[in-house]
Write a protein that holds these residues in place. Structure first.
Motif, short mmCIF file in Angstrom:
data_model
loop_
_atom_site.label_atom_id
_atom_site.label_comp_id
_atom_site.label_asym_id
_atom_site.label_seq_id
_atom_site.Cartn_x
_atom_site.Cartn_y
_atom_site.Cartn_z
N TYR A 88 -5.95 0.60 -1.53
CA TYR A 88 -4.54 0.32 -1.80
C TYR A 88 -4.44 -1.05 -2.44
O TYR A 88 -4.95 -2.04 -1.89
N SER A 118 -1.72 -3.75 -3.49
CA SER A 118 -0.30 -4.02 -3.31
C SER A 118 0.33 -4.50 -4.60
O SER A 118 1.53 -4.37 -4.79
N ASP A 131 1.02 -1.23 -6.25
CA ASP A 131 1.45 -0.19 -5.33
C ASP A 131 0.71 1.13 -5.61
O ASP A 131 1.33 2.19 -5.70
N PHE A 163 -4.79 5.01 8.04
CA PHE A 163 -4.04 4.73 6.82
C PHE A 163 -3.34 5.99 6.37
O PHE A 163 -3.89 7.09 6.48
N SER A 164 -2.12 5.85 5.91
CA SER A 164 -1.50 6.95 5.18
C SER A 164 -0.75 6.33 4.02
O SER A 164 -0.19 5.24 4.14
N ALA A 165 -0.77 7.03 2.90
CA ALA A 165 -0.20 6.45 1.69
C ALA A 165 1.29 6.18 1.89
O ALA A 165 2.01 7.03 2.40
N PRO A 166 1.76 4.98 1.52
CA PRO A 166 3.19 4.69 1.69
C PRO A 166 4.03 5.49 0.71
O PRO A 166 3.55 5.87 -0.37
N ALA A 167 5.28 5.75 1.11
CA ALA A 167 6.19 6.47 0.22
C ALA A 167 6.43 5.62 -1.02
O ALA A 167 6.54 4.41 -0.94
N GLY A 168 6.48 6.27 -2.15
CA GLY A 168 6.78 5.56 -3.39
C GLY A 168 5.56 5.05 -4.12
O GLY A 168 5.66 4.64 -5.27
#
Lengths: 421, 287
Positions: free
Chosen positions: A136, A138, A141, A270-275
């Motif tokens: 990931y 940041s 994103d 971990f899980s992929a964040p929305a957006g």
């Protein structure tokens, strides 16, 4: 006006002016002492570890169980490379090439871990959870999710069981101090003198220092120093010293802070964040035949076509022919086909992830990062023009790219490569 | 000993006198039109930033920008962090430099300082009151950005669960606590600058000089922080740890980093408060 009205007295002026001005000086000294004292105290109690021989220490390290730990790792490279035209403030793995970077590491000692490369306002994370790996970034994103196909999942489980049974030495991932040290120790026995240096304190823990000095003359590596925690036998710091700088190590990766405890579950999941933009990548596990073939090739000293090796030990020079480097730099896709072994692969999923971040990738990805930069100009600024071609020389590694398409690389002085070309 | 001292004697300890002095000073600081304009100016930053991001959210420019600016369109709560990030290098030091540089020098230049001391108020106590008022103003400056940022962010983009720098999502409540941590850390990071400004303020009767010197100190510190040759002194610079507020937005904040940043501020506060005290209690106050 001032004459007629007496100065308002500072009431109860019992201290002289000199005494009052002494107060800030005392405060300043006190503040200085408060900041200086903890490191001094920490370094004072490093002696008194039980004596060991290098052999005992290496054996203890080899036998030690992987530890669950969390901590902060600082990585510093002083390779003397030309500075890259990227700011150091964003968390981007390309910054590992030079300068100092801070990483946070969490691992349960098994197959779950997280490594975060910290930037001022950003972070690049690699989360490894069994057969799945996420990266990931940041800053943009972006999530990249590596996983094995359903068919391979059963095979992954069996490989894992094999590993648990001790058939495969612990998988290599991002070079945490633990893994970097393991590689050094494997190399050490044949080609180097191994000795012990004075005990030291790393991340506040008493540590033995193992020194590996190359036997081979003509290499840029002066010595490799591995600091090993006296209690857990976990390597805490690796320093690689160049022959060109006796004052500071050319490469240094080590814990500045470490806790030996299992990290909380939320850190290791971990899980992929929305957006976020998520890229799915399915990694194919090598079959048993491929692994066997690789082993056979390695044993026979068989190399990919066009690659030759000369020199021995630390002074080994690898030479690849038929590489159209200027074409590669200019982004000519046909040039890539000529590279021996095609796409470079690394035996570790997360390291592969990092590699894919840089490598040529369907026009998207890293190319967009270098927007507005002329790759050819970048190539020219990173290399030095020499009669034989283009040269990249650093404190530990030299690379010579000749005009007739050969690439020579080795931990040797640039002059050695030029003489060979 | 002077005639005045025998007349007035040692200051009589009147109950609540300190509280009254502090209250009147706070009313003065937070009620002054100049300070209100400064606060309004700071509060306009999140409004402006939010408006620009709102208008450009469907264009190619969306999701771009340094720090947290690119995250604002996804989650309005990041407008708080983005505005603080934008104000931190210059606008906040400027505002705080004006308030703290004016604290003592302003009274001196207006000729009111000696009347304050005649009241009678011990100089140490007056300095403490001045310092507290300047700190309160610094806190309200950061808070003004944060509150307006939160309201504007919620109005423009709505509030959602917070995605941390590590890519992990935490519920809005937890995220709000972390952002409150950012605001508190930034507010506490200003204390060193307030102390520096207060010291300069005791040196001169020209408030503009003290204000300028305070702002220049912050800027010079920022410039020194970018010079690699001075990396040995970087950890002790006034501004070096200001951006460590990002620690609150990582999955496991490293409290050593937070404590380190606040410790450096405490060191600056200790040294410069002591200097201000030594200067103010030994100076001849003639105006």
């Amino acid at each position: 006006m001032t004459e007629t009205s007496p100065l308002p007295p500072s009431p109860r002026r019992t201290l002289s002016a000199r005494a009052r001005w002494a107060f800030p000086a005392v405060v300043a000294v006190g503040v200085g002492a408060a900041f200086a004292a903890p490191p001094l105290l920490a370094s004072a109690d490093s002696s008194g570890l039980p004596p060991v021989t290098p052999e005992e220490l290496v054996a203890a390290v080899a036998a030690a169980q992987p530890q669950a730990l969390s901590g902060t790792v600082v990585y510093t490279a002083r390779l003397g490379l030309p500075s890259l035209p990227f700011g150091p403030e964003t968390a981007d793995p390309v910054n590992l090439l030079d300068g100092s970077s801070t990483l946070r590491v969490w691992t349960d000692g098994g197959e779950r871990s997280r490594v975060s490369l910290l930037g001022d306002m950003s972070e690049f994370s690699v989360v490894h959870d069994g057969p799945e790996v996420w990266t990931y970034a940041s800053s943009d994103d972006a999530v990249v999710h590596y996983t094995v196909s359903d068919a391979d999942r059963a095979r992954y489980e069996s490989l894992k069981d094999d590993a648990a049974a001790g058939q495969v030495p612990g998988g290599a991932d991002l070079p945490t101090p633990t893994e970097a040290a393991q590689q050094v120790l494997d190399q050490a026995e044949q080609l180097s003198h191994v000795s012990l240096d004075a005990e030291s304190t790393v991340a506040g823990r008493g540590a033995y220092q193992l020194v590996v000095t190359p036997k081979t003359p003509g290499t840029l590596v002066a010595r490799v120093v591995v600091a090993i925690d006296a209690q857990t036998q976990t390597p805490l710091r690796v320093q690689v010293w160049s022959t060109q700088d006796a004052q500071t190590p050319a490469l240094e990766v080590g814990f500045t802070d470490v806790t030996f405890a299992t990290p909380s579950d939320s850190v290791l999941a971990f899980s992929a964040p929305a957006g976020a933009t998520t890229t799915e990548k399915v990694v194919t596990l090598p079959t048993d035949e491929q692994i066997a073939a690789d082993h056979a090739a390695g044993a026979d000293g068989e190399l990919p076509e066009g690659v030759t090796v000369s020199g021995t030990g630390w002074a080994t020079v690898v030479q690849a022919t038929g590489v159209d480097v200027p074409g590669l730099v200019a982004g000519d896709p046909s040039a890539l086909a000529a590279v021996p072994s095609g796409h470079p692969t690394i035996g570790s999923e997360s390291a592969q992830g990092l590699l894919d971040q840089f490598g040529p990738q369907d026009g998207a990805g890293p190319a967009s990062k270098f927007q507005g930069l002329d790759p050819a100009a970048l190539y020219d600024s990173l290399t030095t023009k020499v009669p034989e071609g283009h040269l990249i020389s650093s404190a530990l590694l030299s690379v010579l790219i000749t005009d007739d398409g050969r690439v020579l690389a080795g931990a040797v002085p640039a002059a050695t490569l030029q003489a060979m070309a | 000993m002077s005639h005045a001292e025998t007349m007035v004697g040692a200051p009589v300890q009147v109950r609540g006198a300190f509280g009254r002095l502090l209250r009147s000073e706070l009313r003065l600081q937070l009620g002054r039109r100049r300070n209100l304009v400064l606060l309004a100016g700071l509060a306009a930053v999140p409004l402006l930033l939010g408006l620009v991001l709102f208008l450009t959210r469907d264009t190619d420019l969306a999701g771009q920008g340094p720090g947290f600016v690119g995250k604002v369109t996804e989650n309005g709560i990041f407008l708080v962090v983005a505005s603080i990030f934008v104000c931190l290098p210059f606008l906040l030091p400027l505002t705080i430099g004006i308030a703290s540089g004016d604290a003592v020098a302003g009274e001196a230049s207006a000729g009111t300082l000696r009347y304050l001391l005649v009241v009678p108020v011990a100089r140490t106590r007056l300095l403490v009151v001045k310092a507290l008022a300047a700190l309160a103003f610094a806190g309200s400056a950061v808070l003004a950005i944060a509150v307006v940022g939160l309201v504007a962010g919620a109005a423009f983009f709505g509030l959602h669960d917070v995605v941390l720098l590590s890519g992990d999502t935490v519920p809005l409540g937890v995220g709000a606590v972390r952002i409150a941590g950012v605001v508190a850390y930034v507010a506490l990071s200003m204390t060193g600058l307030v102390a520096v400004g207060l010291f300069y303020s005791t040196l001169t009767e020209v408030p503009v000089g003290a204000m300028a010197a305070t702002v220049v100190t912050a800027i010079v510190s920022g410039v020194l922080d970018t010079l690699p040759a001075l990396s040995a002194i970087h950890p002790w610079l006034l501004t070096h740890h200001w951006l460590d507020f990002a620690e609150f937005l990582r999955i496991e904040p490293d409290w050593q980093v937070v404590a380190g940043g606040l410790g450096v501020q405490a060191a600056w506060v200790a040294v410069f408060s002591a200097l201000a005290w030594a200067r103010f209690t030994t100076a001849d106050v003639s105006s």
